[in-house]
Design an enzyme around this catalytic site. Structure first.
Site, PDB file in Angstrom:
ATOM      1  N   GLU A  28       2.915   5.283  -3.940  1.00 13.40           N
ATOM      2  CA  GLU A  28       2.638   6.560  -4.329  1.00 13.40           C
ATOM      3  C   GLU A  28       4.053   7.179  -4.988  1.00 13.40           C
ATOM      4  O   GLU A  28       4.944   6.925  -5.919  1.00 13.40           O
ATOM      5  CB  GLU A  28       1.338   7.432  -4.200  1.00 13.40           C
ATOM      6  N   ASP A  33       0.966  -1.402  -0.170  1.00 18.03           N
ATOM      7  CA  ASP A  33      -0.086  -0.138   0.170  1.00 18.03           C
ATOM      8  C   ASP A  33       0.812   0.960   0.078  1.00 18.03           C
ATOM      9  O   ASP A  33       1.671   1.379   0.459  1.00 18.03           O
ATOM     10  CB  ASP A  33      -1.013  -0.010   1.455  1.00 18.03           C
ATOM     11  N   ASP A  57      -9.072   4.176  -1.993  1.00 18.11           N
ATOM     12  CA  ASP A  57      -9.513   4.348  -0.562  1.00 18.11           C
ATOM     13  C   ASP A  57     -11.255   5.346  -1.247  1.00 18.11           C
ATOM     14  O   ASP A  57     -11.907   6.902  -0.970  1.00 18.11           O
ATOM     15  CB  ASP A  57      -9.275   5.683   0.572  1.00 18.11           C
TER      16      ASP A  57
HETATM   17  C1  NOJ Z   1      -4.627   3.156   3.300  1.00 19.25           C
HETATM   18  C2  NOJ Z   1      -5.336   2.486   2.184  1.00 19.25           C
HETATM   19  O1  NOJ Z   1      -5.325   2.346   1.025  1.00 19.25           O
HETATM   20  C3  NOJ Z   1      -5.835   1.642   2.640  1.00 19.25           C
HETATM   21  O2  NOJ Z   1      -7.042   0.353   2.103  1.00 19.25           O
HETATM   22  C4  NOJ Z   1      -5.739   1.315   4.041  1.00 19.25           C
HETATM   23  O3  NOJ Z   1      -6.908   0.069   5.169  1.00 19.25           O
HETATM   24  C5  NOJ Z   1      -4.867   2.334   4.834  1.00 19.25           C
HETATM   25  N1  NOJ Z   1      -3.711   2.805   4.294  1.00 19.25           N
HETATM   26  C6  NOJ Z   1      -4.032   1.572   6.255  1.00 19.25           C
HETATM   27  O4  NOJ Z   1      -3.358   1.057   5.813  1.00 19.25           O
END
Ligand code: NOJ
Length: 993
Positions: free
Chosen positions: A565, A562, A642
């Site tokens: 970017e 995750d 998200d």
């Molecule tokens: C951002 C991610 O997009 C999300 O899916 C994740 O739960 C959180 N980071 C925490 O790791």
């Protein structure tokens, strides 16, 4: 004045409390616009838009770029020359190469001689590289670049051009215009794509910063007040040569030192006669990209590609998101062409359309639309690949040959994944696992978000909450389930943490502009970032995943990358400063959009390397990424980040995933249920029904949300969600076959209407319904609240379609209404296809390995049907050695025979692995054949004749019972053959008459 008595003030208090609660329930809906640049705030974008405006509005505009005729050389598919840019007295030399590949792709590359030779000076004693970034190719391109032997220069009537014929049967031609420089790409003599037709080509050349002397104050002259001074600067009026943004830019309190000055590259690319363009993933708007220079319903901002952690992203927007694929396809009736703009720096694309009509009284008939696009990148080479189609499959095929094919997912990876931030203890995980079983709900993978670590230190487990990770994974393994654990690229800056100690001592982190280790903030607080552009960093990263080092991880542990970017909470636009330095001195600016790809590349090889020795074939890695670029599809799955538990986000997920599919990265999903906020039960249910048709199918939720595992929803919701999950599991053979088509041909797993019906202009904008692979399954999930009656589905052709669940018949072309009660998923089967399924409900896909198959034969209007099945062990690389089954099923109305034939080379080469696999599959049979739209002539017939290859001498014929059912009302007649007993990996025939 309003008087409040005691009871009304109590009501007011209740009301306020109610509002406060509502605000907790309703997800936040606004992105923080102020955190992200608009084109106007991004110097190079603004300058190039101004340049484009001058090109369009100045009648005497002449592009200052010329190809020096005497410099042109052509040899073995490669044309080279020097393009010059003349500005005043200065002539800048820009080396050009135009490559013609065997695949039919052409590529235009422009560099800058001075930077290439290092004859420039960097400011601020920067240690950055001097060249334009020329390594995007090393990351993104993996094939399809063999120069064409057949390409040849030709003579054209037009003076001042060099022409090259290339492509299949020489049907393509590049007409390279010398002055001004431009290229027209033709197919069969007709121009499909034009470069610099509008004169917007712009290569910002290197120049030294000349400090202008501060004008001396004349005696008696008053000092200007700040206010007066700024009143003189009109920030809206910018010319392409506006120095204001050449040397330094500040945004959100961060200043970019820009040691190399202005260095953008820009080009207009037009598609004459093409009404639609698609691609430029990832954005939330419609699949058919919108115009971006204002006007009714159009965007005012260009599409932006600058991978960012865009918190609470908004709908219908050209704002950037987590990943970028600078690939675009243009579509007109029966013709698809494409371009790949290979540049990993921040990129903006403007889109406009112009219509022309031969006759003003023709009421639009005969009018043609041209789509004009303007591509602008901050730095790097100008490097564009051109694909001339003519079919969508040709364009995506050549694109995939260049950037690589989707990894063939493991079987579990296309089953259902259960995630949330966070399952809080190992006992919690085991409990969720048991509850799925208790409620008879299938799932394959449970996920751990960042809280499983000790203080956000990756490669550790919190000893209080995850004391026994191996025990937890052992329980999962009992039902062939897997664990995915998150590992992010930011490494906590804390003493006594071996990972950070090694990162620092080996000097493997990204550096700041002064060439010291770069420090920023992310989940753990102060952190450093691994620089996966560095080969040594990748080797080290690999070592961290070894079973002895990442203790507590097991053979059924896979990885989620995750925040790649990368997300930096205190960085400009929530990412790294552009003047940060990576391996070999490249600035972050040059390669930003590749950053995410390099991390998953390192993780992918780490998982490969750790495959245990006792497993005869290494296990295929599974890595989920948030950030991506062209080529990331080779390495894992992706999700759309998200989103929110809100209906518009469910709706937007479908065009977003279709866009990923046609952009060569089809193994994509969106958080089912919505990440932020709490979905209503109706929304959750509809989301599962839609998610069952996402290539990557995962439920996920934010840490502040309520638990929402499917068994918690209560009836009727839990039951309906379970049905959606079972449907996904039953159709896994069809999904896996579709994934194989992506893996070998680059085809989307879910396919938009235009892709399947490129002849049907009315369907070019459709982006709320789609086909699953080439199965003929046509889904249009309900994505609107309260829509509980019916769903309109568009049928593009004159084929017969049938309801998946009830065999209700529909006739195309046109719009039909399909029943859409809460428990129903609008799902049709297009006539003429054979759909493979496995109908036995199991706890996980691994437990379906030896299950028998059902074949659904959907006879079309001509009475025929055809389909394929691809099958392998679903986890190893044995398929590369022939350990797979690939069958073609076809039914012919002329012979009334359904047959199974070997496709390609099942068991190719007769390798040991292939033999073992096929032996293991010998007993796996077809347990049922359902023929939908069965001919009325079968009425009263009770038997079919079955013959199977290798079944005794000369393939003895067996009689097997058949039942024919008349369709009632609008339903099609159908027939069922129970237990024909034929092997799934075998050749066989079933004669119905
Ligand atoms: C951002 C991610 O997009 C999300 O899916 C994740 O739960 C959180 N980071 C925490 O790791």
């Amino acid at each position: 004045m309003l008087q409040l008595n005691a009871s009304s003030s109590r009501w007011t208090a209740f009301f306020l409390l109610f509002l406060a609660l509502c605000s907790l329930l309703t997800p936040a809906v606004t992105v923080k616009h102020e955190n992200f640049k608009t084109c106007d705030q991004s110097g190079f974008c603004k300058r190039n838009r101004a340049y484009a405006d001058s090109a369009l509005s100045t009648s005497s505009w002449s592009s200052p770029y010329k190809l020096e005729a005497s410099s042109v050389r052509f040899d073995k598919g490669l044309l080279t020359g020097i393009v010059t840019k003349t500005v005043g007295d200065e002539t800048i030399r820009l080396p050009l190469s135009v490559s013609f590949y065997e695949s039919g792709t052409a590529r235009v590359t422009i560099d800058e001689e001075k930077r290439r030779k290092g004859e420039i000076e960097l400011r601020h004693n920067s240690k950055a590289r001097k060249e334009r970034y020329n390594e995007a190719e090393q990351w993104a391109i993996v094939g399809g670049t063999v120069l064409s032997k057949g390409a040849a220069t030709t003579q054209g009537a037009e003076k001042g051009t060099t022409r090259v014929a290339y492509g299949p049967a020489g049907a393509f031609e590049a007409v390279i215009k010398h002055s001004p420089f431009g290229v027209d790409f033709k197919r069969n003599g007709e121009t499909q794509i034009k470069f610099n037709g509008q004169g917007m080509l712009n290569v910002e050349h290197w120049r030294p910063k000349i400090d202008k002397p501060v004008p001396e104050k004349k005696e008696g002259e008053e000092e200007k007040k700040g206010g007066e001074e700024s009143a003189e600067v009109d920030t809206n009026v910018v010319t392409a040569d506006d120095e204001g943004t050449w040397w330094e830019e500040s945004f959100g309190g961060n200043t970019d030192s820009k040691p190399r000055g202005p260095e953008a590259v820009a080009l207009d690319i037009s598609f004459p006669g093409y009404q639609h363009v698609y691609g430029l993933a990832e954005h939330t708007g419609p699949l058919s990209l919108k115009e971006t220079r204002g006007g009714d319903g159009k965007y005012t901002e260009p599409y932006r590609m600058y991978n960012s952690d865009v918190f609470e992203y908004e709908m219908d927007s050209p704002m950037t998101l987590y990943g970028s694929i600078p690939f675009m396809q243009a579509q007109k009736k029966n013709s698809t062409v494409g371009v790949l703009w290979l540049n990993a720096a921040e990129t903006w694309v403007d889109i406009t359309k112009s219509s022309s009509s031969a006759n003003p009284l023709s009421f639009g008939i005969g009018a043609t639309t041209t789509t004009n696009t303007h591509w602008i990148s901050e730095s790097g080479l100008l490097d564009v690949f051109v694909m001339l189609g003519p079919k969508p499959q040709d364009v995506i095929g050549t694109y995939s040959e260049l950037t690589g094919y989707t990894q063939l997912p493991q079987q579990f990876a296309i089953a259902y994944h259960q995630c949330r931030w966070n399952y809080v203890t190992d006992e919690d995980v085991k409990d969720v696992d048991r509850k799925f079983d208790k409620n008879k709900i299938p799932y394959d993978v449970i996920w751990l978000d960042i809280e499983y670590t000790e203080g956000k230190k990756y490669f550790t487990w919190d000893p209080m909450t995850f004391a026994d990770p191996l025990g937890m994974q052992k329980q999962l393994d009992e039902h062939e389930r897997k664990l995915v654990a998150i590992i992010d690229p930011h490494i906590k800056n804390e003493g006594n943490y071996y990972v950070v100690d090694e990162l620092k001592s080996k000097d493997l982190a990204v550096h700041n502009k002064d060439d010291n280790i770069y420090e920023g903030w992310c989940w753990p607080g102060s952190s450093y970032w691994i620089d996966c552009f560095n080969p040594a960093a990748r080797t080290w990263w690999q070592s961290l995943f070894r079973y002895d080092r990442f203790a507590g991880s097991a053979t059924n542990t896979f990885i989620w990358n995750d925040m790649n970017e990368p997300s930096v909470f205190n960085g400009p636009e929530t990412t790294m400063p552009k003047d940060n330095l990576h391996h070999a001195g490249w600035e972050h600016r040059d390669l930003h959009n590749l950053n995410g790809l390099t991390l998953i590349n390192a993780t992918f090889s780490a998982l490969l390397a750790r495959s245990p020795a006792e497993v005869s074939h290494p296990i295929r890695p599974f890595v989920l990424t948030r950030s991506f670029f062209a080529g990331s599809q080779r390495l894992g799955a992706v999700w759309t980040g998200d989103n929110q538990a809100a209906w518009p986000h469910l709706e937007a997920s479908i065009p977003m995933l279709l866009s990923m599919g046609i952009s060569g990265f089809p193994f994509a999903g969106a958080d089912v249920g919505g990440f932020f906020g709490n979905p209503s039960k109706e929304l959750l249910t509809r989301w599962y029904q839609a998610g069952a048709f996402y290539p990557f199918f995962r439920g996920h939720a934010h840490i502040d949300t309520r638990r929402r595992e499917p068994y918690l929803a209560g009836e009727p919701y839990t039951g309906i969600i379970t049905q959606a999950l079972r449907l996904r599991y039953a159709l896994l053979p069809a999904w896996y076959t579709a994934c194989h088509e992506a893996h070998v041909r680059g085809e989307p797993i879910v396919r938009p209407n235009w892709y399947v019906h490129p002849e049907d202009e009315r369907g070019f904008e459709l982006d709320d319904q789609f086909y699953v692979g080439s199965t003929g399954l046509l889904a249009k999930p309900v994505v609107r609240e309260g829509q509980l009656e019916s769903q309109e589905v568009y049928l593009a052709d004159g084929e017969r379609y049938f309801g998946y669940f009830d065999f209700e018949g529909y006739q195309g072309p046109g719009v039909v209404k399909v029943s859409a009660g809460l428990e129903e998923i609008p799902l049709l089967m297009r006539g003429g296809h054979v759909i493979p399924r496995r109908d036995r409900p199991r706890r996980s896909s691994g437990l379906m390995r030896w299950d028998p198959f059902t074949l659904v034969v959907v006879l079309g209007k001509a009475g025929d049907a055809e389909g394929t099945l691809y099958l392998d062990d679903g986890e190893s690389f044995g398929y590369e050695e022939g350990a797979f089954i690939h069958r073609k099923f076809s039914y012919s109305a002329a012979t009334s025979v359904l047959m199974s034939e070997d496709l390609a080379a099942t068991g190719a080469g007769g390798s040991k692995k292939a033999k073992e696999y096929l032996k293991g599959m010998e007993k796996v049979r077809v347990e049922k054949i359902i023929v939908v739209n069965a001919p009325a002539a079968w009425k009263g017939r009770e038997e079919v004749e079955v013959s199977e290859e290798g079944a005794g001498k000369s393939g003895a014929v067996r009689k097997v019972g058949m039942e024919w059912f008349a369709g009632e009302g609008g339903k099609a007649a159908w027939a069922v053959v129970r237990d024909p007993g034929v092997g799934i990996g075998r050749g066989w025939k079933v004669a119905f008459a």
